[in-house]
Design a protein around this motif. Structure first.
Motif, PDB file in Angstrom:
ATOM      1  N   ARG A 280       0.829  -1.217   0.000  1.00 29.08           N
ATOM      2  CA  ARG A 280       0.000   0.000   0.000  1.00 29.08           C
ATOM      3  C   ARG A 280       0.858   1.260   0.000  1.00 29.08           C
ATOM      4  O   ARG A 280       0.348   2.364  -0.250  1.00 29.08           O
ATOM      5  N   PHE A 281       2.155   1.103   0.272  1.00 29.55           N
ATOM      6  CA  PHE A 281       3.056   2.241   0.207  1.00 29.55           C
ATOM      7  C   PHE A 281       3.567   2.419  -1.227  1.00 29.55           C
ATOM      8  O   PHE A 281       3.328   1.583  -2.099  1.00 29.55           O
ATOM      9  N   ASP A 282       4.308   3.488  -1.477  1.00 30.35           N
ATOM     10  CA  ASP A 282       4.782   3.771  -2.832  1.00 30.35           C
ATOM     11  C   ASP A 282       5.930   2.839  -3.217  1.00 30.35           C
ATOM     12  O   ASP A 282       6.488   2.119  -2.381  1.00 30.35           O
ATOM     13  N   THR A 283       6.268   2.872  -4.516  1.00 30.29           N
ATOM     14  CA  THR A 283       7.291   1.976  -5.058  1.00 30.29           C
ATOM     15  C   THR A 283       8.647   2.189  -4.398  1.00 30.29           C
ATOM     16  O   THR A 283       9.396   1.239  -4.164  1.00 30.29           O
ATOM     17  N   VAL A 284       8.994   3.430  -4.067  1.00 32.87           N
ATOM     18  CA  VAL A 284      10.281   3.719  -3.424  1.00 32.87           C
ATOM     19  C   VAL A 284      10.366   3.031  -2.065  1.00 32.87           C
ATOM     20  O   VAL A 284      11.395   2.426  -1.714  1.00 32.87           O
ATOM     21  N   THR A 285       9.278   3.082  -1.300  1.00 35.08           N
ATOM     22  CA  THR A 285       9.269   2.441   0.021  1.00 35.08           C
ATOM     23  C   THR A 285       9.394   0.926  -0.106  1.00 35.08           C
ATOM     24  O   THR A 285      10.135   0.277   0.651  1.00 35.08           O
ATOM     25  N   ILE A 286       8.664   0.334  -1.067  1.00 30.32           N
ATOM     26  CA  ILE A 286       8.752  -1.111  -1.284  1.00 30.32           C
ATOM     27  C   ILE A 286      10.174  -1.499  -1.668  1.00 30.32           C
ATOM     28  O   ILE A 286      10.731  -2.486  -1.162  1.00 30.32           O
ATOM     29  N   ALA A 287      10.769  -0.731  -2.577  1.00 31.85           N
ATOM     30  CA  ALA A 287      12.120  -1.042  -3.043  1.00 31.85           C
ATOM     31  C   ALA A 287      13.131  -0.938  -1.907  1.00 31.85           C
ATOM     32  O   ALA A 287      14.011  -1.804  -1.750  1.00 31.85           O
ATOM     33  N   ALA A 288      13.009   0.111  -1.068  1.00 34.76           N
ATOM     34  CA  ALA A 288      13.939   0.291   0.047  1.00 34.76           C
ATOM     35  C   ALA A 288      13.767  -0.810   1.087  1.00 34.76           C
ATOM     36  O   ALA A 288      14.753  -1.346   1.616  1.00 34.76           O
ATOM     37  N   HIS A 289      12.520  -1.143   1.384  1.00 40.50           N
ATOM     38  CA  HIS A 289      12.247  -2.228   2.329  1.00 40.50           C
ATOM     39  C   HIS A 289      12.866  -3.531   1.838  1.00 40.50           C
ATOM     40  O   HIS A 289      13.509  -4.256   2.606  1.00 40.50           O
ATOM     41  N   GLN A 290      12.666  -3.837   0.545  1.00 43.29           N
ATOM     42  CA  GLN A 290      13.178  -5.094   0.009  1.00 43.29           C
ATOM     43  C   GLN A 290      14.697  -5.113  -0.020  1.00 43.29           C
ATOM     44  O   GLN A 290      15.321  -6.145   0.245  1.00 43.29           O
ATOM     45  N   ALA A 291      15.310  -3.980  -0.315  1.00 41.87           N
ATOM     46  CA  ALA A 291      16.774  -3.918  -0.336  1.00 41.87           C
ATOM     47  C   ALA A 291      17.334  -4.190   1.063  1.00 41.87           C
ATOM     48  O   ALA A 291      18.262  -4.987   1.232  1.00 41.87           O
ATOM     49  N   ARG A 363      18.971   8.422  -4.723  1.00 39.30           N
ATOM     50  CA  ARG A 363      19.237   8.913  -3.380  1.00 39.30           C
ATOM     51  C   ARG A 363      18.078   8.636  -2.426  1.00 39.30           C
ATOM     52  O   ARG A 363      18.285   8.277  -1.257  1.00 39.30           O
ATOM     53  N   GLU A 364      16.840   8.788  -2.891  1.00 38.26           N
ATOM     54  CA  GLU A 364      15.684   8.574  -2.023  1.00 38.26           C
ATOM     55  C   GLU A 364      15.614   7.130  -1.542  1.00 38.26           C
ATOM     56  O   GLU A 364      15.328   6.863  -0.371  1.00 38.26           O
ATOM     57  N   VAL A 365      15.886   6.175  -2.444  1.00 39.98           N
ATOM     58  CA  VAL A 365      15.877   4.760  -2.076  1.00 39.98           C
ATOM     59  C   VAL A 365      17.015   4.449  -1.107  1.00 39.98           C
ATOM     60  O   VAL A 365      16.839   3.718  -0.124  1.00 39.98           O
ATOM     61  N   ILE A 366      18.197   5.020  -1.350  1.00 45.45           N
ATOM     62  CA  ILE A 366      19.365   4.779  -0.497  1.00 45.45           C
ATOM     63  C   ILE A 366      19.098   5.264   0.931  1.00 45.45           C
ATOM     64  O   ILE A 366      19.368   4.561   1.908  1.00 45.45           O
ATOM     65  N   THR A 367      18.556   6.462   1.057  1.00 50.89           N
ATOM     66  CA  THR A 367      18.299   7.030   2.387  1.00 50.89           C
ATOM     67  C   THR A 367      17.298   6.190   3.165  1.00 50.89           C
ATOM     68  O   THR A 367      17.490   5.892   4.357  1.00 50.89           O
ATOM     69  N   LEU A 368      16.219   5.792   2.500  1.00 49.81           N
ATOM     70  CA  LEU A 368      15.190   5.003   3.175  1.00 49.81           C
ATOM     71  C   LEU A 368      15.705   3.610   3.535  1.00 49.81           C
ATOM     72  O   LEU A 368      15.400   3.077   4.598  1.00 49.81           O
TER      73      LEU A 368
END
Length: 465
Positions: A280-291, A363-368
């Motif tokens: 339910r969160f945005d793609t950036v959050t999903i990607a950061a969580h999975q990383a 950068r947004e994905v890295i920070t999260l």
């Protein structure tokens, strides 16, 4: 049937007396298992990493597909890995003539399990993905990633059985070499299929599924060759005398394997459930969580490798009636896992940004991702206690209580806590990770208590010491 010379050698290799000898024997068993697990985990790492380099949407699609597949894989593989304590006990009690029959029945069981998975996937995959609020491209990548992966399910389960057999004999270096040979093949296939190099089609995240299926076939065929032709495995003659299906042996394997598999499933599926809830969160959050979760899963290979080593060593000593030795191996494994978890915690604190940068260029994905890694520190310390403790319990063939403990800790305590925290506080997606920490901590404490009880009960029985 194994020769007397090989049997005596196994007894010498596994029967140690002093604590320093136990450390040496533990490392001999553990290090190849750990290398093997890292190599297997690296396949998932490169799937995630290289898909992320292709696009964030492909990373999210592979993340969703992996989250659906990994609990199924680990749970069902855990069922088939029930052959490890069975073989270890047979070795410890010197009933070598029964090992070959047990392994071939485990292979039959693996075929049956694989057919069930393929049938269930054909019926349920589309409805599950359609019920999730995913972007169209993310859902498309997840669907075809899993379709490609399906072609490798049968050889994966076959490899799991053969690997468990070889590991139970103490030949963990062989399975290490097999996996290390396959890893560069997996990386190469990922490269050419994800990015479309050397005339191959550009498949994006779906190419990672094709590469993984091909790699599963490779490790299965190599393992098949070793078990059939290379000593000491060939002396069991597993494929020389085909026996018919024995439901009695299946029952024995399932009585041990099912609790192991479901306990593993409850632990791994909670991570998958969190990923799915976070859709339910945005793609950036999903990607950061999975990383972050992918890197934490790589660290998890330390306690899971210790778990597998303890199943072999404790199972052998328990089968031989050397309860004091079994207890010392348990303490050695759990203590070592906790020490290593503290070291990895320091690494996460010091190099979190660099680790996050491996997974994405944005950068947004890295920070999260870096923020998620801070939470990973806490639950991987609990993993360092809970997972090796389960390995020791499996060596004692005490598997049913762990099934109940993991279910309650992860699904009754962990997941609801995470959902409430994520939904009704300002923590948002981080709330799910707090739930993971809570569930894993409860599971670790309860499993450790169970191990103490089992060892106390075992001490009341006559020992060969």
């Amino acid at each position: 049937m194994i020769t007397l010379q090989i049997a005596r050698q196994l007894q010498v290799n596994m029967n140690t007396t002093s604590f320093s000898q136990k450390i040496k024997q533990f490392l001999i068993i553990f290090l190849p298992i750990f290398t093997t697990q890292i190599a297997l985990s690296a396949m998932s790492f490169f799937d995630t990493n290289m898909s992320g380099k292709f696009s964030p949407a492909d990373l999210a699609g592979v993340a969703i597909g992996t989250s659906l597949w990994m609990p199924v894989q680990t749970g069902l593989s855990g069922i088939l890995m029930g052959i490890t304590p069975v073989v270890s006990h047979l070795l410890g009690s010197r009933r070598h003539d029964q090992i070959g029959h047990s392994v071939i029945q485990a292979l039959y069981l693996g075929i049956a399990v694989g057919l069930v998975v393929l049938g269930a996937g054909a019926l349920l995959l589309s409805p599950v993905l359609n019920g999730m609020p995913l972007e169209p491209h993310v859902a498309n990548v997840a669907f075809y990633f899993l379709c490609a992966l399906a072609f490798g399910i049968m050889p994966l389960f076959g490899y799991t059985v053969l690997r468990s057999f070889m590991d139970a004999l103490g030949q963990t270096r062989i399975t290490m070499l097999i996996t290390l040979v396959s890893l560069p093949v997996n990386i190469l296939l990922n490269y050419v299929l994800i990015f479309g190099r050397w005339g191959f089609p550009q498949l994006g995240g779906v190419g990672a599924g094709v590469a993984t299926a091909c790699t599963y076939w490779l490790i299965f065929l190599i393992s098949l060759f070793f078990v059939h032709r290379i000593e000491p495995f060939a002396q069991y003659g597993i494929f020389r005398q085909w026996s018919s299906v024995s439901f009695r042996k299946w029952k024995e394997l399932l009585l041990i394997g099912v609790p192991i598999g479901f306990a593993t499933f409850f632990e791994t599926s909670i991570f998958a459930a969190v990923t799915l809830l976070m859709s339910r969160f945005d793609t950036v959050t999903i990607a950061a969580h999975q990383a972050a979760l992918n890197f934490a899963s790589t660290l998890y290979m330390l306690p899971v490798s210790i778990c597998m080593a303890l199943t072999i060593l404790v199972g052998f000593e328990n089968g031989a009636g050397r309860l004091k030795d079994a207890k010392q191996y348990s303490a050695l494994g759990i203590g070592g896992a906790v020490a290593l978890s503290l070291i990895t915690a320091i690494i996460l604190l010091l190099f979190g940004e660099q680790i996050a940068g491996v997974y994405s260029n944005e950068r947004e994905v890295i920070t999260l991702t870096q923020h998620f890694l801070i939470y990973a520190i806490f639950f991987q310390i609990s993993d360092a206690i809970a997972t090796p403790t389960q390995g020791a319990l499996r060596g004692y063939k005490d598997v049913n209580p762990a099934l109940i403990i993991t279910f309650v800790a992860y699904w009754i305590i962990g997941l609801p806590t995470g959902y409430i925290t994520a939904t009704y506080t300002s923590l948002g997606a981080f709330g799910y990770w707090i739930g993971l920490i809570a569930g894993l901590a409860v599971g670790a404490a309860t499993l450790l208590w169970r191990l103490f009880r089992v060892q106390q009960q075992a001490a009341l029985r006559p020992s060969s010491d």
